[in-house]
Scaffold this active site. Structure first.
Site, mmCIF file in Angstrom:
data_model
loop_
_atom_site.group_PDB
_atom_site.id
_atom_site.type_symbol
_atom_site.label_atom_id
_atom_site.label_comp_id
_atom_site.label_asym_id
_atom_site.label_seq_id
_atom_site.Cartn_x
_atom_site.Cartn_y
_atom_site.Cartn_z
ATOM 1 N N GLY A 70 0.818 -1.207 0.000
ATOM 2 C CA GLY A 70 0.000 0.000 0.000
ATOM 3 C C GLY A 70 0.856 1.263 0.000
ATOM 4 O O GLY A 70 0.544 2.248 -0.675
ATOM 5 N N ASN A 149 -6.514 4.151 10.248
ATOM 6 C CA ASN A 149 -6.006 2.874 10.771
ATOM 7 C C ASN A 149 -5.879 2.848 12.286
ATOM 8 O O ASN A 149 -5.880 1.788 12.894
ATOM 9 C CB ASN A 149 -4.655 2.559 10.133
ATOM 10 C CG ASN A 149 -3.702 3.728 10.203
ATOM 11 O OD1 ASN A 149 -3.974 4.791 9.652
ATOM 12 N ND2 ASN A 149 -2.596 3.549 10.903
ATOM 13 N N GLN A 177 -7.323 0.455 4.571
ATOM 14 C CA GLN A 177 -8.059 -0.181 5.675
ATOM 15 C C GLN A 177 -9.488 -0.578 5.284
ATOM 16 O O GLN A 177 -10.154 -1.272 6.051
ATOM 17 C CB GLN A 177 -8.103 0.739 6.898
ATOM 18 C CG GLN A 177 -6.763 0.863 7.626
ATOM 19 C CD GLN A 177 -6.318 -0.432 8.314
ATOM 20 O OE1 GLN A 177 -7.109 -1.342 8.588
ATOM 21 N NE2 GLN A 177 -5.031 -0.539 8.601
ATOM 22 N N HIS A 199 -2.426 -7.828 2.560
ATOM 23 C CA HIS A 199 -2.273 -8.384 3.915
ATOM 24 C C HIS A 199 -3.276 -7.799 4.910
ATOM 25 O O HIS A 199 -3.348 -8.246 6.054
ATOM 26 C CB HIS A 199 -0.826 -8.248 4.410
ATOM 27 C CG HIS A 199 -0.382 -6.877 4.805
ATOM 28 N ND1 HIS A 199 -0.193 -6.527 6.122
ATOM 29 C CD2 HIS A 199 -0.071 -5.775 4.089
ATOM 30 C CE1 HIS A 199 0.236 -5.268 6.185
ATOM 31 N NE2 HIS A 199 0.309 -4.789 4.959
ATOM 32 N N THR A 235 10.288 -7.667 -12.164
ATOM 33 C CA THR A 235 9.564 -8.927 -12.359
ATOM 34 C C THR A 235 8.459 -9.051 -11.326
ATOM 35 O O THR A 235 8.675 -8.803 -10.141
ATOM 36 C CB THR A 235 10.548 -10.115 -12.268
ATOM 37 O OG1 THR A 235 11.547 -9.916 -13.257
ATOM 38 C CG2 THR A 235 9.842 -11.444 -12.496
ATOM 39 N N CYS A 327 2.801 0.849 13.132
ATOM 40 C CA CYS A 327 3.853 1.608 12.469
ATOM 41 C C CYS A 327 4.558 2.549 13.441
ATOM 42 O O CYS A 327 5.622 3.058 13.147
ATOM 43 C CB CYS A 327 3.277 2.399 11.311
ATOM 44 S SG CYS A 327 2.256 1.372 10.274
HETATM 45 N N1 PLP Z 1 -2.301 3.220 4.660
HETATM 46 C C1 PLP Z 1 -2.953 2.795 5.744
HETATM 47 C C2 PLP Z 1 -4.208 3.519 6.161
HETATM 48 C C3 PLP Z 1 -2.492 1.710 6.491
HETATM 49 O O1 PLP Z 1 -3.155 1.307 7.583
HETATM 50 C C4 PLP Z 1 -1.291 1.077 6.073
HETATM 51 C C5 PLP Z 1 -0.726 -0.033 6.877
HETATM 52 O O2 PLP Z 1 -0.923 -0.125 8.063
HETATM 53 C C6 PLP Z 1 -0.666 1.538 4.913
HETATM 54 C C7 PLP Z 1 -1.185 2.609 4.234
HETATM 55 C C8 PLP Z 1 0.568 0.887 4.411
HETATM 56 O O3 PLP Z 1 0.253 -0.330 3.785
HETATM 57 P P1 PLP Z 1 1.401 -1.422 3.539
HETATM 58 O O4 PLP Z 1 1.658 -2.092 4.832
HETATM 59 O O5 PLP Z 1 0.821 -2.360 2.522
HETATM 60 O O6 PLP Z 1 2.567 -0.680 2.999
#
Ligand code: PLP
Length: 381
Positions: A70, A149, A177, A199, A235, A327
């Site tokens: 993401g 999130n 999310q 994921h 790839t 995070c």
């Molecule tokens: N954006 C939001 C709102 C998220 O909650 C997250 C991951 O927690 C991301 C972006 C990042 O996604 P990724 O873990 O696939 O890089």
């Protein structure tokens, strides 16, 4: 009992997704860019996955670009369009995930003017402010997420999309999310970019996608070979792509049932916490089901010397959850979202995030353990 309540950080892989991926780890190893049979077979799987995802969000297959996650999709949308289109102004909010916030700030360092949208103490965005900003800034890139999130707030991306369209602004919405948890229909929604990350909906890690509206100019972020129609070199992560499509298909298939089940768990959580812990509150709009992501419950606990040890104490009782967002390594002080809301630093915050695999017994267990801590009963079960 061993309980996983950190599904906003990541979700367990659905066994049906693993079954779909395994042939591409074991037998179908060809490079999709090769023109021989081994390659063609794998290319067909990628294009089928693209069609599946496009169909589910009512897009055209050519509008789907696979990315590594993401975060990459968010970067690709912003860095791929702001300089290319000569956009001089960006709008976001201080409540965005760092994948967007830090990306917008990096663009600001490169000369883009950046405005932060106002919000109230619950994190509800001020859409009149959005109109005001857009009225005075004609070349704007707007990035506002669908669901937060950390606190689960849902933003009205339909209304935001309409406002952006009226002002010819480019609208990117981080739907990481909500993809797989709500039905997205890009024909109804006036967004130029949407994002998915497998994921978060029982697919594999390391694969995501960007929906990019047809006709929307965007430059590649990663340069090299001609994969993804020259939009994303390298790839392809074939088994990831297959798993992504399968997990989204499964998510759409069971969506109504899972939404009801998970919302039921969230309601139970709130009722039991209110009954067991005096002074408990819920951050953002968590407690209002029509304004909140059903998978996320952000709990605000009364000031206590116990709060610093909250996650540790839950962990030793085999409950995995998060202090804000994974995070920020679970450190409440580090949560830029709670800080932006002006949350009382003396209160403790726990994010419980649920999936289709959670049960009412797990909710009851977590509340009992938490309540025991506040009653200062012996911790270890
Ligand atoms: N954006 C939001 C709102 C998220 O909650 C997250 C991951 O927690 C991301 C972006 C990042 O996604 P990724 O873990 O696939 O890089």
């Amino acid at each position: 009992m061993n309980v996983y309540f950190d599904n906003a950080a990541t979700t367990p892989l659905d066994p049906e997704v693993l079954d779909a991926m395994l042939p591409f780890l074991q037998n179908h190893f060809g490079n999709p860019s090769s023109i021989h049979g081994h390659g063609r077979q794998v290319r067909a799987a990628i294009e089928n996955a693209r069609k599946t995802i496009a169909h589910l969000i009512n897009a055209a297959p050519a509008e789907i670009v696979f990315t590594s996650c993401g975060t990459e999709a968010d970067n690709y949308a912003a860095f791929g369009s702001v300089p290319t289109l000569g956009l001089t102004h960006g709008i976001t909010s201080k409540l965005e995930h760092h994948a967007v916030l830090h990306t917008m700030q990096a663009l600001e360092k490169q000369g883009m003017e950046l405005s932060y949208l106002r919000h109230d103490a619950q994190g509800r965005l001020d859409l009149a402010h959005l109109e005001e900003l857009l009225a005075t800034h004609p070349r704007t890139f707007v990035s506002l997420m669908h669901a937060n999130n950390e606190i689960g707030n849902l933003n009205d991306i339909v209304a935001i999309g309409d406002i952006c369209a009226q002002h010819n602004a480019v609208f990117h919405t981080d739907t990481v999310q909500t993809m797989g948890h709500y039905k997205h229909d890009v024909q109804q929604l006036k967004a130029n970019f949407l994002v998915g990350s497998a994921h978060k909906f029982h697919g594999p890690k390391g694969i995501g996608f960007l929906y990019r509206r047809s006709g929307q100019t965007v430059n590649a972020l990663i340069h090299g070979g001609s994969q993804e129609r020259n939009q994303r070199a390298g790839t392809e992560n074939v088994y990831g792509i297959v798993g992504l499509a399968k997990s989204l298909e499964i998510a759409y298939r069971g969506m109504a049932e899972h939404q009801q089940h998970i919302q039921g768990l969230k309601d139970r959580f709130m009722a039991k916490l209110r009954a067991e812990i005096e002074g408990v509150e819920f951050n953002g709009t968590s407690a209002e089901s029509d304004q909140s992501l059903y998978t996320v419950l952000s709990v605000s606990l009364p000031p206590s010397d116990l709060n610093e040890m909250l996650l540790f104490n839950l962990d030793i009782n085999h409950i995995s959850c998060s202090g804000g967002s994974a995070c920020t390594s679970g450190a409440n002080a580090g949560s830029h979202v709670l800080n932006a809301l002006g949350c009382d630093p003396n209160r403790g915050t726990i994010r419980f995030s649920m999936s289709k695999y959670n049960t009412a017994e797990e909710v009851d267990y977590a509340v009992v353990q938490l309540a025991k801590m506040y009653r200062r009963e012996p911790l270890k079960v």
